[in-house]
Design an enzyme around this catalytic site. Structure first.
Site, PDB file in Angstrom:
ATOM      1  CG  HIS A 259      11.481  -2.140   4.810  1.00  0.00           C
ATOM      2  ND1 HIS A 259      10.697  -2.879   3.939  1.00  0.00           N
ATOM      3  CD2 HIS A 259      10.783  -1.007   5.070  1.00  0.00           C
ATOM      4  CE1 HIS A 259       9.577  -2.199   3.703  1.00  0.00           C
ATOM      5  NE2 HIS A 259       9.597  -1.071   4.370  1.00  0.00           N
TER       6      HIS A 259
ATOM      7  NE  ARG B 154       6.187  -2.160   7.843  1.00  0.00           N
ATOM      8  CZ  ARG B 154       6.216  -1.000   7.179  1.00  0.00           C
ATOM      9  NH1 ARG B 154       5.492   0.019   7.602  1.00  0.00           N
ATOM     10  NH2 ARG B 154       6.983  -0.857   6.108  1.00  0.00           N
TER      11      ARG B 154
ATOM     12  CE  LYS C  55      -9.402 -14.325  20.281  1.00  0.00           C
ATOM     13  NZ  LYS C  55     -10.158 -15.259  19.445  1.00  0.00           N
TER      14      LYS C  55
ATOM     15  NE  ARG D 124       5.376   5.769   2.362  1.00  0.00           N
ATOM     16  CZ  ARG D 124       4.667   6.712   2.963  1.00  0.00           C
ATOM     17  NH1 ARG D 124       4.058   7.623   2.277  1.00  0.00           N
ATOM     18  NH2 ARG D 124       4.592   6.777   4.277  1.00  0.00           N
ATOM     19  CB  THR D 125       5.102  -1.193   3.025  1.00  0.00           C
ATOM     20  OG1 THR D 125       6.203  -0.286   3.144  1.00  0.00           O
ATOM     21  CG2 THR D 125       5.627  -2.588   2.799  1.00  0.00           C
TER      22      THR D 125
END
Ligand code: NCD
Length: 311
Positions: free
Chosen positions: A138, A110, A89, A59-60
């Site tokens: 959030h 995120r 890396k 969703r986000t």
């Protein structure tokens, strides 16, 4: 015209003023109306959003990308930043910030580590939006949750919100509790003891005079609540798989829960749900979780436009 949100990072809602929160709500409502009337918004034409997801998201990520595209902007994206970007890396999030500022106008991140959105923002001169940092915050979820409550209930002030499930690890309730409290909500916290709301959050709310009741029994809690905000037990934050197994089925919302509840209960959930809300509840008119997910698009349209100075 640009507003005070122009160029701002959205890392933690505590850093935004009440006026800025109201501006986001009002801009969202305005955009939603334009779209409902079949209109088009091209405010972000020529702007580029970078999405960096080091943790799973449906969703986000999709709603941020949809929001950008719906306003005429473009999106560049690292699909699985943890394994397919230079992070693999050993590049730091700070250095990624230094890079991303020359490729895009705004970035959404995120990441499993609390504080990493801030690290990206420290590296980048362009606005950075936190789409979830570990068990931390959030903020954009809390904004769309606020928008949903205002739409479903017509207000938030004076309402009793029951936050239920994994209050220890759930970042949506960490951001949400602070925001809803500011807007005048009262709380019931419903969690197994091992997953209680962190003390520093509960204490800081109580110090501000916010009413909080702790009621671990969901059936008792819903008798008093206007809104039930259910959350998933956050499996990925458990160190001990046996502990997750013990706690995973702690709560299940069924039609019996709805029957026991105060009349007109609104049920929310940031999604994804696992077993905490049975699908039989979906047809209940107060089941707002899919409408809540849909609200993610106009809220993120407003945020992107405001931080880019294109509202
Ligand atoms: C939440 C998250 O990622 O914190 N999901 C979301 O963004 N809608 C909730 C969760 O994963 O349980």
């Amino acid at each position: 015209m640009t507003t005070s949100l122009f160029g701002k990072d959205i890392l933690d809602l505590q850093l935004l003023s009440d006026d800025e929160i109201r501006l986001i709500m009002d801009t969202t409502a305005r955009y939603e109306k334009v779209m409902q009337n079949g209109g088009r918004l091209m405010n972000l034409y020529g702007k580029t959003l970078a999405t960096l997801f080091y943790e799973p998201s449906t969703r986000t990520r999709l709603s941020f990308e949809t929001a950008m595209l719906k306003m005429g902007g473009s999106v560049i994206s690292v699909a699985d930043a943890k394994t397919s970007s230079s992070a693999k890396k050993g590049e730091t999030v700070y250095d990624t910030g230094k890079m991303i500022e020359s490729y895009s106008d705004v970035a959404v991140i995120r990441h499993p580590v609390t504080g990493s959105a801030k690290e990206l923002a420290d590296g980048s001169d362009k606005p950075v939006i936190n789409a979830g940092d570990g068990a931390g915050q959030h903020p954009t979820q809390a904004l769309l949750d606020l928008y949903t409550i205002l739409k479903e209930k017509g207000k938030i002030e004076g309402l009793t919100l029951c936050l239920a499930g994994d209050l220890k690890n759930g970042r949506t309730v960490h951001s949400g509790a602070a925001l809803f409290a500011r807007m005048g909500a009262k709380f019931i916290f419903t969690a197994p003891e091992a997953l209680a709301m962190p003390d520093e959050i509960t204490e800081s709310l109580r110090k501000k005079g916010v009413e909080i009741e702790i009621i671990p029994d969901l059936m008792q809690a819903v008798k008093k609540a206007d809104v039930l905000y259910m959350t998933r037990i956050q499996q990925e934050r458990f160190e001990d798989p046996a502990e997750y197994e013990r706690l995973k089925g702690s709560y299940e919302v069924t039609l019996d829960t709805v029957k026991a509840a105060k009349k007109g209960l609104t049920i929310m959930h940031p999604l994804p749900r696992v077993t905490e809300i049975k699908t039989e509840v979906d047809s209940y008119e107060g089941a707002a979780y899919f409408r809540q997910a849909a609200n993610g698009v106009p809220v993120r349209m407003a945020l992107l436009a405001l931080v880019c100075g294109c509202e």
